[in-house]
Design a protein around this motif. Structure first.
Motif, PDB file in Angstrom:
ATOM      1  N   VAL A 333       0.867  -1.183   0.000  1.00 25.40           N
ATOM      2  CA  VAL A 333       0.000   0.000   0.000  1.00 25.40           C
ATOM      3  C   VAL A 333       0.903   1.233   0.000  1.00 25.40           C
ATOM      4  O   VAL A 333       1.642   1.478   0.957  1.00 25.40           O
ATOM      5  CB  VAL A 333      -0.943   0.012   1.213  1.00 25.40           C
ATOM      6  N   ILE A 334       0.840   2.003  -1.076  1.00 23.70           N
ATOM      7  CA  ILE A 334       1.718   3.159  -1.275  1.00 23.70           C
ATOM      8  C   ILE A 334       0.861   4.422  -1.220  1.00 23.70           C
ATOM      9  O   ILE A 334      -0.086   4.581  -2.002  1.00 23.70           O
ATOM     10  CB  ILE A 334       2.446   3.060  -2.622  1.00 23.70           C
ATOM     11  N   VAL A 335       1.173   5.311  -0.283  1.00 22.49           N
ATOM     12  CA  VAL A 335       0.398   6.533  -0.089  1.00 22.49           C
ATOM     13  C   VAL A 335       1.283   7.745  -0.402  1.00 22.49           C
ATOM     14  O   VAL A 335       2.419   7.825   0.064  1.00 22.49           O
ATOM     15  CB  VAL A 335      -0.128   6.637   1.356  1.00 22.49           C
ATOM     16  N   PHE A 336       0.778   8.665  -1.202  1.00 21.73           N
ATOM     17  CA  PHE A 336       1.512   9.892  -1.486  1.00 21.73           C
ATOM     18  C   PHE A 336       0.506  11.020  -1.715  1.00 21.73           C
ATOM     19  O   PHE A 336      -0.696  10.784  -1.847  1.00 21.73           O
ATOM     20  CB  PHE A 336       2.420   9.720  -2.713  1.00 21.73           C
ATOM     21  N   GLY A 337       1.005  12.238  -1.783  1.00 22.95           N
ATOM     22  CA  GLY A 337       0.126  13.370  -2.050  1.00 22.95           C
ATOM     23  C   GLY A 337       0.729  14.679  -1.593  1.00 22.95           C
ATOM     24  O   GLY A 337       1.658  14.721  -0.780  1.00 22.95           O
ATOM     25  N   THR A 338       0.203  15.763  -2.120  1.00 24.52           N
ATOM     26  CA  THR A 338       0.569  17.114  -1.708  1.00 24.52           C
ATOM     27  C   THR A 338      -0.710  17.926  -1.535  1.00 24.52           C
ATOM     28  O   THR A 338      -1.721  17.671  -2.207  1.00 24.52           O
ATOM     29  CB  THR A 338       1.477  17.803  -2.747  1.00 24.52           C
TER      30      THR A 338
END
Length: 389
Positions: A333-338
């Motif tokens: 599970v890969i979480v990213f964001g800005t």
């Protein structure tokens, strides 16, 4: 006023006086045309590139995330190596759940009833022998299965190998089952709970959205078209969106099929949010892809597998184990964001002062100076002065 009081007053003014640029109006058409043309070029650049393309009027922050997972589902197997067996979450999810990744078994090689004893090594160029002189007592090969005893024993009617102290009988993993043993893994589901924070702006979000209640959570299943907010995913759908197919793996003899040899899939959660208009519009976007390589040429050591054992005690107190070489899918599970937040503080402050304050006429007079008005004032002042003389 005393000197200390005057100094304190100056310090207060220095710290809290608001400073704003002053505008000088020049009534010249040529200068005005150049100015407006320059304004147009700047406007096109700022609006078209800086604002629309780069969004440089915004300040950004990076996400901090935590993830927990919970898999559900059942399977049944009936093979020559094992008795009929029912599998639940405790059997096929290794290790225990709760991290940013989890592993689901889809295929396996089982070696039951192993005990610590002596047995001939599996034949290969480094273990075959003619007599005891070819075997070194105490020697161990990291690629082998045990510690040599110094004896050369019959492995079969045609081969002799060095005897080893090991868990016997030894595992033979050269023939993998042609079909995924846990075929029903396609119907397993996983609940993903994800909480994120943007610390700079104190923004907190969960992928279990406010409108989701417990009754909805018990019956929903993620569907990009009809149920995009549900945090429960069927493994078959994850695999399908990643470009793989369960049934193709069962029908075709494919070395690179992840359900026979294993593989790695990514569950990607994108929390990129734009709060230009409303802070509530910040929702997760899900996507799925295969992360390991299945290149048709570079196919050395394909897939994903590992070994684990289940230990038992016989009635005589002897320790035995069942060794399982597990092939399956590791889900990461890969979480990213800005987070982008608009910054127009000085502009908003000036607009508020010039339109909403009670003394806005005074502020406007101090901020904007009209050259014609100044010239007329100077002319009147000069005429008055000459008339006096």
């Amino acid at each position: 006023m005393s000197k200390p009081a005057g100094f304190s007053q100056r310090c207060l003014h220095y710290a809290f006086d608001y400073q704003t640029p002053k505008t000088l109006v020049i009534p010249d058409i040529g200068v005005g045309c150049v100015f407006r043309f320059g304004q147009l070029l700047v406007l096109l650049y700022v609006v078209g590139y800086v604002c629309v393309v780069r969004k440089a009027y915004q300040e950004t922050d990076s996400v901090i995330s935590s993830v927990t997972t919970k898999v559900k589902g059942f399977a049944f197997t009936n093979t020559t190596d094992m008795d009929p067996r029912f599998w639940d979450v405790a059997d096929y999810v290794i290790p225990s759940q709760g991290d940013n990744s989890f592993f689901v078994i889809t295929n396996m090689v089982v070696t039951p009833n192993q005990t610590q004893s002596r047995c001939p090594e599996v034949p290969n160029p480094s273990t075959t022998c003619m007599d005891d002189c070819d075997c070194i007592e105490g020697h161990s090969d990291p690629r082998g299965n045990g510690i040599q005893t110094g004896l050369c024993e019959n492995y079969s009617t045609t081969a002799k190998t060095c005897e080893v102290l090991s868990w016997c009988p030894l595992e033979i993993d050269t023939k993998l089952p042609e079909h995924a043993l846990l075929a029903s893994a396609e119907n397993f589901t996983v609940l993903i709970k994800n909480s994120i924070t943007y610390p700079k702006f104190n923004v907190h979000r969960r992928n279990i959205l406010p409108h989701i209640n417990s009754s909805y959570l018990k019956r929903c299943e993620f569907n990009r078209a009809t149920d995009p907010d549900c945090p429960i995913f069927r493994l078959k759908n994850i695999v399908s969106e990643a470009g793989e197919d369960f049934k193709t793996c069962w029908i075709m003899d494919d070395l690179y099929c992840m359900f026979l040899k294993g593989g790695v899939l990514g569950i990607i959660i994108d929390w990129s949010c734009d709060l230009d208009w409303w802070a509530g519009k910040c929702y997760p976007k899900y996507s799925f892809r295969r992360l390991d390589s299945k290149h048709p040429v570079n196919n050395v050591a394909p897939g994903y597998n590992f070994r684990f054992a289940k230990y038992y005690k016989t009635q005589d107190g002897e320790e035995t184990r069942t060794l399982i070489k597990a092939y399956g899918i590791r889900f990461d599970v890969i979480v990213f964001g800005t987070l982008n937040v608009v910054l127009f503080i000085p502009v908003v402050t000036d607009w508020f002062m010039l339109t909403c304050m009670r003394k806005r006429d005074r502020y406007r007079k101090q901020k904007v100076t009209n050259l014609n008005e100044d010239a007329e004032t100077e002319s009147v002042s000069a005429g008055t002065s000459y008339g006096t003389h």
